[in-house]
Design a protein around this motif. Structure first.
Motif, PDB file in Angstrom:
ATOM      1  N   ALA A  53      -9.984   0.787  -3.858  1.00  0.00           N
ATOM      2  CA  ALA A  53      -8.800   1.626  -4.036  1.00  0.00           C
ATOM      3  C   ALA A  53      -8.290   1.568  -5.468  1.00  0.00           C
ATOM      4  O   ALA A  53      -7.846   2.582  -6.022  1.00  0.00           O
ATOM      5  CB  ALA A  53      -7.708   1.195  -3.062  1.00  0.00           C
ATOM      6  N   GLU A  54      -8.350   0.381  -6.092  1.00  0.00           N
ATOM      7  CA  GLU A  54      -7.909   0.247  -7.478  1.00  0.00           C
ATOM      8  C   GLU A  54      -8.741   1.105  -8.426  1.00  0.00           C
ATOM      9  O   GLU A  54      -8.248   1.574  -9.456  1.00  0.00           O
ATOM     10  CB  GLU A  54      -8.001  -1.217  -7.926  1.00  0.00           C
ATOM     11  N   SER A  67      -3.657  12.207  -8.518  1.00  0.00           N
ATOM     12  CA  SER A  67      -3.057  11.673  -7.298  1.00  0.00           C
ATOM     13  C   SER A  67      -1.920  10.715  -7.622  1.00  0.00           C
ATOM     14  O   SER A  67      -2.150   9.613  -8.083  1.00  0.00           O
ATOM     15  CB  SER A  67      -4.105  10.954  -6.454  1.00  0.00           C
ATOM     16  N   LEU A 104      -2.224   7.460  -5.384  1.00  0.00           N
ATOM     17  CA  LEU A 104      -3.133   6.398  -5.794  1.00  0.00           C
ATOM     18  C   LEU A 104      -2.671   5.703  -7.067  1.00  0.00           C
ATOM     19  O   LEU A 104      -3.079   4.578  -7.345  1.00  0.00           O
ATOM     20  CB  LEU A 104      -4.543   6.973  -5.998  1.00  0.00           C
ATOM     21  N   LEU A 147      -1.535   2.125  -6.900  1.00  0.00           N
ATOM     22  CA  LEU A 147      -2.468   1.023  -6.708  1.00  0.00           C
ATOM     23  C   LEU A 147      -2.891   0.420  -8.039  1.00  0.00           C
ATOM     24  O   LEU A 147      -3.680  -0.521  -8.076  1.00  0.00           O
ATOM     25  CB  LEU A 147      -3.698   1.495  -5.923  1.00  0.00           C
ATOM     26  N   ILE A 167       0.851  -1.186   0.000  1.00  0.00           N
ATOM     27  CA  ILE A 167       0.000   0.000   0.000  1.00  0.00           C
ATOM     28  C   ILE A 167       0.893   1.246   0.000  1.00  0.00           C
ATOM     29  O   ILE A 167       1.815   1.343   0.811  1.00  0.00           O
ATOM     30  CB  ILE A 167      -0.914   0.027   1.246  1.00  0.00           C
ATOM     31  N   PHE A 175     -11.688  -3.412   0.127  1.00  0.00           N
ATOM     32  CA  PHE A 175     -10.860  -2.208   0.165  1.00  0.00           C
ATOM     33  C   PHE A 175      -9.973  -2.107  -1.069  1.00  0.00           C
ATOM     34  O   PHE A 175      -9.859  -1.045  -1.701  1.00  0.00           O
ATOM     35  CB  PHE A 175      -9.987  -2.189   1.421  1.00  0.00           C
ATOM     36  N   LEU A 176      -9.325  -3.222  -1.431  1.00  0.00           N
ATOM     37  CA  LEU A 176      -8.392  -3.202  -2.558  1.00  0.00           C
ATOM     38  C   LEU A 176      -9.102  -2.868  -3.860  1.00  0.00           C
ATOM     39  O   LEU A 176      -8.619  -2.043  -4.653  1.00  0.00           O
ATOM     40  CB  LEU A 176      -7.680  -4.557  -2.667  1.00  0.00           C
ATOM     41  N   LEU A 182     -10.064   4.041  -7.810  1.00  0.00           N
ATOM     42  CA  LEU A 182      -9.948   5.480  -7.594  1.00  0.00           C
ATOM     43  C   LEU A 182      -9.127   6.213  -8.656  1.00  0.00           C
ATOM     44  O   LEU A 182      -9.510   7.312  -9.073  1.00  0.00           O
ATOM     45  CB  LEU A 182      -9.377   5.757  -6.203  1.00  0.00           C
ATOM     46  N   ARG A 196       2.246   4.999   0.699  1.00  0.00           N
ATOM     47  CA  ARG A 196       2.138   6.046   1.704  1.00  0.00           C
ATOM     48  C   ARG A 196       3.047   7.195   1.272  1.00  0.00           C
ATOM     49  O   ARG A 196       3.860   7.027   0.359  1.00  0.00           O
ATOM     50  CB  ARG A 196       2.565   5.522   3.082  1.00  0.00           C
ATOM     51  N   PHE A 247      -3.554   4.651   4.683  1.00  0.00           N
ATOM     52  CA  PHE A 247      -2.540   5.330   3.880  1.00  0.00           C
ATOM     53  C   PHE A 247      -1.627   6.225   4.718  1.00  0.00           C
ATOM     54  O   PHE A 247      -0.773   6.920   4.174  1.00  0.00           O
ATOM     55  CB  PHE A 247      -3.204   6.170   2.785  1.00  0.00           C
ATOM     56  N   ASP A 306      -9.552   5.043   7.444  1.00  0.00           N
ATOM     57  CA  ASP A 306      -8.979   6.282   6.932  1.00  0.00           C
ATOM     58  C   ASP A 306      -7.508   6.446   7.315  1.00  0.00           C
ATOM     59  O   ASP A 306      -6.872   7.430   6.932  1.00  0.00           O
ATOM     60  CB  ASP A 306      -9.777   7.496   7.421  1.00  0.00           C
TER      61      ASP A 306
END
Length: 330
Positions: A236-237, A248, A251, A254, A129, A232-233, A239, A131, A215, A212
């Motif tokens: 997130a993929e 972003s 992101l 991902l 993930i 979640f994955l 986004l 960060r 990240f 939240d």
């Protein structure tokens, strides 16, 4: 280093696999040879010119479809690409497997053909993930929709080894994904795992984190069940496409082409699962990831950490009523 690559898995097969293999072979620290497992004529028809001599073709004409139950598919198609790929590792002809095919079939093949690591109850899928400063690791992201406290605790151990070795973070901080930071928050499995992890001095447990905070820099290993992690994955993929990749840079990582593949942890070998729409860049990244995992002897180190936790086996496994317990290595 020789990697078995499923040439029939994914929507872009076999062209993405052939191009990805070529790129991985040319990269620093890449494998020395790649075995493409699939139909020879189909593979060769996707190549413009001659095939790199470091790419070997292992004939296999069947592929287990995504919608089929994994065990049924393996029984119906015992010579499928994903089965053959894992058999190549079992026989010593290959060192790892990479596939963009059915995740369930790949997980089943890894468990049935290789077996699970000693002292670990269930395998898990994990993903890095992004960060702001460094990456973290989330598991499980799909292997086990339903888990107990013991499983989450053991996922924490596997994630710790992965982050130490692959991400270079010493003594990584471990957190449980929950709906609150308090020990009383979360499902029964999360609350039970919290009590297990807070007792061990082997893992660097820092408590619960909320969605939240995934990240943020609060934890290096985030542990959850496969249902929650997979939801979640997938969210997130999506986004980068929803927001636009340029909106972003965080992101962007991902995207499957960036993180390559998702490793299956807890089995006696290296097997990396790629996204079904993986392109050549994603395949190459997964091949390099698998090569590095083998070179770092990741599975051996996970088994060693599990052995260190063995003395705590009375709280690392489900309680058995008095009179029913027997000698066990689980």
């Amino acid at each position: 280093m020789r990697i078995a690559l499923d040439a029939a898995g994914g929507v872009n097969a076999p062209k993405a696999q052939v191009e990805g293999a070529i790129r991985a072979l040319a990269a620093a620290g890449g494998p020395s040879e790649i075995i493409l497992v699939g139909n020879r004529d189909t593979i060769l028809s996707s190549v413009s010119g001659s095939l790199d001599p470091r790419i070997i073709i292992e004939e296999a004409n069947d592929a287990i479809p995504d919608g089929e139950a994994p065990l049924a598919g393996m029984h119906r198609l015992p010579r499928s690409t994903i089965v053959i790929a894992h058999e190549l590792v079992k026989s010593g002809r290959a060192d790892a497997v990479v596939s963009a095919g059915s995740t369930g079939a790949q997980l089943a093949a890894a468990v049935l053909k290789w077996g699970k690591l000693r002292w670990l109850v269930k395998p898990a899928l994990g993903v890095t993930i992004p960060r702001p400063l460094k990456r973290s690791f989330l598991l499980d992201v799909g292997a086990n929709p339903s888990v107990g406290p013991v499983h989450l605790a053991q996922f924490a151990a596997m994630g710790t080894v992965y982050v130490e070795e692959m991400l270079g973070i010493p003594h990584p901080r471990v957190a449980l994904l929950s709906n609150g930071e308090e020990a009383s928050k979360g499902t029964d499995a999360v609350k039970g795992a919290y009590q297990i992890l807070r007792k061990t001095h082997i893992l660097n447990f820092v408590g619960n984190i909320e969605g939240d905070e995934i990240f943020t820099d609060k934890a290096d290993v985030v542990v959850t069940d496969g249902f929650t992690g997979n939801v979640f994955l997938k969210f997130a993929e999506s986004l980068p496409g929803i927001l636009g990749i340029d909106s972003s840079q965080l992101l962007r990582f991902l995207e499957p082409s960036q993180y390559g593949g998702v490793p299956i942890l807890g089995v006696k070998g290296v097997s990396v699962v790629c996204h079904g729409r993986s392109n050549a860049d994603a395949i190459a990244a997964a091949l390099l990831e698998a090569t590095r995992m083998v070179n770092l002897q990741l599975t051996t180190k996970m088994e060693r950490l599990a052995a260190r936790l063995r003395w705590q086996r009375f709280w690392l496994r489900p309680r058995i009523p008095d009179g029913l317990a027997g000698d066990s290595n689980d």
